[in-house]
Design an enzyme around this catalytic site. Structure first.
Site, PDB file in Angstrom:
ATOM      1  CB  VAL A  25     -22.406  19.671  94.080  1.00 40.32           C
ATOM      2  CG1 VAL A  25     -21.991  20.985  94.010  1.00 40.32           C
ATOM      3  CG2 VAL A  25     -22.425  19.438  92.484  1.00 40.32           C
ATOM      4  CB  CYS A  26     -25.034  19.227  98.530  1.00 45.32           C
ATOM      5  SG  CYS A  26     -25.322  20.275  97.745  1.00 45.32           S
ATOM      6  CB  THR A  27     -22.195  13.949  98.572  1.00 45.45           C
ATOM      7  OG1 THR A  27     -23.436  14.082  99.229  1.00 45.45           O
ATOM      8  CG2 THR A  27     -21.314  13.178  99.155  1.00 45.45           C
TER       9      THR A  27
END
Length: 213
Positions: A44-46
């Protein structure tokens, strides 16, 4: 510690992808978006880092500096940056703090023991030029952040800091705003000579003032 709205964000010095970084020196007198990530190589953070890299011109236009934070070391950040550019089509174009000792996470209250004793939660801080916290958001690990909404909030903060107005639900740049209830009739006539629409004595809408005022 827990940071509340209008608290002054504490200063810190930590390693980053752009070398040792002292937060106050780096921020200077600008607005700042600081957002945290539990660790590197998370899916998700990517997507989030790629999304913010693409939106950086919009943040630049508003005079907002961007900085990310994750608990992994710089070499891991730089490896992750390669994945971000390859999968999201945007290179990392802002510093990413390497909070290996979790010192900054402690200062900002980013460790929530019920979620994790070691990984930071996915929080967002919008910080004004006086180093005051003006917006805080904390997202669950499963839900990607909406950075268009954060831009919308920054537009509102910058507008309402300059004018005696508030912004209604779902407001977007250029739409009508609300005259503050604390503004009396005489002052309202001076501030908004073009007039306004009175829905109730406490709900008066008016065309958005010029942000360049």
């Amino acid at each position: 510690m827990s940071l509340n709205l209008f608290d002054t964000i504490p200063d810190f010095t930590q390693e980053s992808t752009e070398g040792p970084l002292n937060f106050y020196d780096w921020a200077r007198g600008d607005w700042v978006l600081l957002f945290s990530h539990p660790k590197d190589f998370t899916p998700v953070c990517t997507t989030e880092l790629g999304a913010v890299a693409k939106l950086k011109p919009e943040f630049d236009r508003r005079g907002v500096k961007i900085i990310g934070l994750s608990v992994d070391p710089v070499d891991r950040h730089l490896q992750w940056a390669g994945d971000i550019e390859r999968t999201q089509g945007a290179a990392l174009n802002f510093p990413l703090i390497a909070d290996v000792d979790r010192r900054v996470a402690g200062l900002l209250g980013l460790i929530h023991p019920n979620a994790s004793d070691t990984a930071t939660v996915r929080s967002v801080f919008v910080i004004d030029p006086a180093k005051r916290v003006r917006l805080t958001l904390t997202y669950p690990a499963s839900t990607g952040r909406n950075f268009e909404e954060i831009l919308r909030t920054i537009d509102s903060l910058q507008l309402t800091d300059k004018h005696k107005v508030a912004t209604p639900a779902d407001w977007k740049q250029g739409e009508d705003v609300i005259i503050l209830p604390s503004v009396g009739e005489e002052e309202a006539r001076a501030l908004f000579p073009q007039g306004w629409t009175e829905h109730t004595p406490y709900l008066r809408t008016v065309a958005q003032p010029e942000t360049a005022d």
